[in-house]
Structure formats: structure tokens, C-alpha cells
Design a protein around this motif. Structure first.
Motif, PDB file in Angstrom:
ATOM      1  N   ILE A 175       1.947 -79.322  27.884  1.00 49.23           N
ATOM      2  CA  ILE A 175       2.099 -79.579  29.317  1.00 49.23           C
ATOM      3  C   ILE A 175       3.271 -78.776  29.883  1.00 49.23           C
ATOM      4  CG2 ILE A 175       2.689 -81.340  31.044  1.00 49.23           C
ATOM      5  CD1 ILE A 175       1.071 -83.325  29.223  1.00 49.23           C
ATOM      6  N   HIS A 176       4.361 -78.708  29.139  1.00 45.92           N
ATOM      7  CA  HIS A 176       5.523 -77.919  29.553  1.00 45.92           C
ATOM      8  C   HIS A 176       5.119 -76.456  29.758  1.00 45.92           C
ATOM      9  CE1 HIS A 176       9.441 -75.946  29.339  1.00 45.92           C
ATOM     10  NE2 HIS A 176       9.007 -75.294  28.284  1.00 45.92           N
ATOM     11  N   HIS A 177       4.416 -75.882  28.798  1.00 47.92           N
ATOM     12  CA  HIS A 177       3.995 -74.479  28.919  1.00 47.92           C
ATOM     13  C   HIS A 177       2.918 -74.304  29.981  1.00 47.92           C
ATOM     14  CE1 HIS A 177       6.426 -72.330  26.006  1.00 47.92           C
ATOM     15  NE2 HIS A 177       6.442 -73.473  25.349  1.00 47.92           N
ATOM     16  N   GLN A 178       2.078 -75.302  30.176  1.00 51.81           N
ATOM     17  CA  GLN A 178       1.074 -75.223  31.241  1.00 51.81           C
ATOM     18  C   GLN A 178       1.761 -75.170  32.610  1.00 51.81           C
ATOM     19  OE1 GLN A 178      -1.301 -78.635  30.330  1.00 51.81           O
ATOM     20  NE2 GLN A 178      -2.449 -77.574  28.731  1.00 51.81           N
TER      21      GLN A 178
ATOM     22  N   LEU B 208      -7.493 -70.885  39.844  1.00 46.53           N
ATOM     23  CA  LEU B 208      -8.165 -71.037  38.545  1.00 46.53           C
ATOM     24  C   LEU B 208      -7.887 -72.387  37.883  1.00 46.53           C
ATOM     25  CD1 LEU B 208      -7.622 -67.529  36.896  1.00 46.53           C
ATOM     26  CD2 LEU B 208      -9.677 -68.392  38.052  1.00 46.53           C
ATOM     27  N   ILE B 209      -6.862 -73.090  38.367  1.00 43.48           N
ATOM     28  CA  ILE B 209      -6.482 -74.362  37.741  1.00 43.48           C
ATOM     29  C   ILE B 209      -6.566 -75.488  38.751  1.00 43.48           C
ATOM     30  CG2 ILE B 209      -5.038 -73.400  35.912  1.00 43.48           C
ATOM     31  CD1 ILE B 209      -2.623 -73.890  37.809  1.00 43.48           C
ATOM     32  N   ASP B 210      -6.670 -76.698  38.244  1.00 44.56           N
ATOM     33  CA  ASP B 210      -6.721 -77.842  39.156  1.00 44.56           C
ATOM     34  C   ASP B 210      -5.305 -78.288  39.506  1.00 44.56           C
ATOM     35  OD1 ASP B 210      -5.855 -80.223  37.769  1.00 44.56           O
ATOM     36  OD2 ASP B 210      -7.859 -81.041  37.750  1.00 44.56           O
ATOM     37  N   ALA B 211      -5.199 -79.134  40.497  1.00 45.98           N
ATOM     38  CA  ALA B 211      -3.902 -79.537  41.050  1.00 45.98           C
ATOM     39  C   ALA B 211      -3.006 -80.232  40.037  1.00 45.98           C
ATOM     40  CB  ALA B 211      -4.116 -80.436  42.266  1.00 45.98           C
ATOM     41  N   ASP B 212      -3.570 -80.835  38.988  1.00 46.38           N
ATOM     42  CA  ASP B 212      -2.776 -81.577  38.008  1.00 46.38           C
ATOM     43  C   ASP B 212      -2.442 -80.775  36.751  1.00 46.38           C
ATOM     44  OD1 ASP B 212      -2.689 -83.830  39.638  1.00 46.38           O
ATOM     45  OD2 ASP B 212      -4.567 -84.613  38.840  1.00 46.38           O
ATOM     46  N   PHE B 213      -2.832 -79.516  36.704  1.00 45.06           N
ATOM     47  CA  PHE B 213      -2.561 -78.680  35.530  1.00 45.06           C
ATOM     48  C   PHE B 213      -1.052 -78.521  35.354  1.00 45.06           C
ATOM     49  CE2 PHE B 213      -1.969 -74.550  33.406  1.00 45.06           C
ATOM     50  CZ  PHE B 213      -2.816 -74.694  32.322  1.00 45.06           C
ATOM     51  N   GLY B 214      -0.558 -78.827  34.164  1.00 39.72           N
ATOM     52  CA  GLY B 214       0.862 -78.674  33.863  1.00 39.72           C
ATOM     53  C   GLY B 214       1.713 -79.830  34.349  1.00 39.72           C
ATOM     54  N   ILE B 215       1.071 -80.938  34.667  1.00 36.49           N
ATOM     55  CA  ILE B 215       1.808 -82.125  35.123  1.00 36.49           C
ATOM     56  C   ILE B 215       1.553 -83.252  34.131  1.00 36.49           C
ATOM     57  CG2 ILE B 215       2.086 -83.803  36.981  1.00 36.49           C
ATOM     58  CD1 ILE B 215       1.169 -81.593  38.917  1.00 36.49           C
ATOM     59  N   ALA B 216       2.593 -83.946  33.738  1.00 36.87           N
ATOM     60  CA  ALA B 216       2.491 -85.025  32.752  1.00 36.87           C
ATOM     61  C   ALA B 216       1.595 -86.148  33.275  1.00 36.87           C
ATOM     62  CB  ALA B 216       3.875 -85.579  32.437  1.00 36.87           C
TER      63      ALA B 216
END
Length: 150
Positions: free
Chosen positions: A111-114, A129-137
């Protein structure tokens, strides 16, 4: 996204690429899986396979392979994690952990790297290309949703 965009050095990453962050994520999971037979993991001894950071199709294939291997290894058990903890010498430690604890560590690490990958995608104009929650805990997503529903 093209292989060129995936491997492009980005200013936001001090010259690193989205592909390098993806490789780093994948290789941590590979270290976890490779450590299963001996019940010993060392994340420092990653392969650092450059194909993972330059070839999107290979990275996707590797992610699918990791995913299928993880689905086969769902039972928890004790495991030792070895790590060099000094940048100056070879001072290292070995600590007790469990497979599930290390799996959780890998998820949080991913998640940190996302979150960083999100920044890189924004830099090159591909955030769609990503959804709004990508990279969020997950806990942050739940908290945000609770605030919205109030």
C-alpha cells in the motif's frame, strides 16, 4: 500504459520509475514465498529482476503467479525473518514472526508503494488507470466512508 511509461525515470521519484516500485512490491512477496520451505525469510536477498521493472506483461504474470501461490499457503506458522540492520557493516538480526504477520507486513508495504505509484501516474498524466482508493490503507478508506455517511 506502455513499457516505456512504466520504466520512465520520474522526477517525483528522484529518477526511479513506476516499474521499480512494482518490482519492489513483487519481490517482497516472492521472498516471503521462497522462504516458506525453510521457514526463513530475508527481504534483503531479493533477486532485483530488472525485467519486472521494464516489462509490464512479465510483471502482471509475476503478480498472478504470486497470487496463486498465496492462495495455496493460507495456514499460519512460525517463521524467522533475517535482516541486515546496519548500512555500515553486516550486523544483522533474526526475529521470530509468523507467515500471516509477514503477509500483513507485505500488504502494508504494498500500500505504501502503491501510494507512491499513484504520484508517479499523476506525474505522467495516467491517474485514470487506478481507482480512487489505490494506495490508501483499508482503515483510512473505512474512516473516509464513515465520515461521508454521517
Amino acid at each position: 500504459m506502455s513499457d516505456e511509461q512504466y520504466a520512465q525515470p520520474l522526477a517525483a521519484f528522484s529518477g526511479a520509475s513506476i516499474g521499480q516500485h512494482v518490482r519492489h512490491i513483487i519481490e517482497f512477496y516472492i521472498c516471503l514465498l521462497n522462504g516458506l520451505p525453510h521457514k526463513k525469510i530475508n527481504y534483503d536477498k531479493r533477486e532485483r529482476n530488472l525485467q519486472l521493472e521494464t516489462d509490464i506483461r512479465f510483471a502482471i504474470f509475476s503478480i498472478d503467479k504470486v497470487r496463486s501461490n498465496l492462495l495455496e499457503n493460507i495456514k499460519d506458522f512460525q517463521i524467522v525473518v533475517e535482516s541486515v540492520i546496519s548500512p555500515i557493516d553486516d550486523f544483522s538480526m533474526a526475529i521470530q514472526s509468523t507467515f500471516h504477520r509477514e503477509l500483513l507486513y507485505n500488504l502494508e508495504h504494498s500500500i505504501h508503494h502503491q501510494a507512491l505509484i499513484r504520484i508517479g501516474l499523476m506525474e505522467i498524466g495516467l491517474q485514470t488507470l487506478i481507482d480512487a482508493d489505490f494506495g490508501i490503507a483499508p482503515s483510512t478508506i473505512r474512516h473516509k466512508n464513515q465520515l461521508i455517511s454521517q
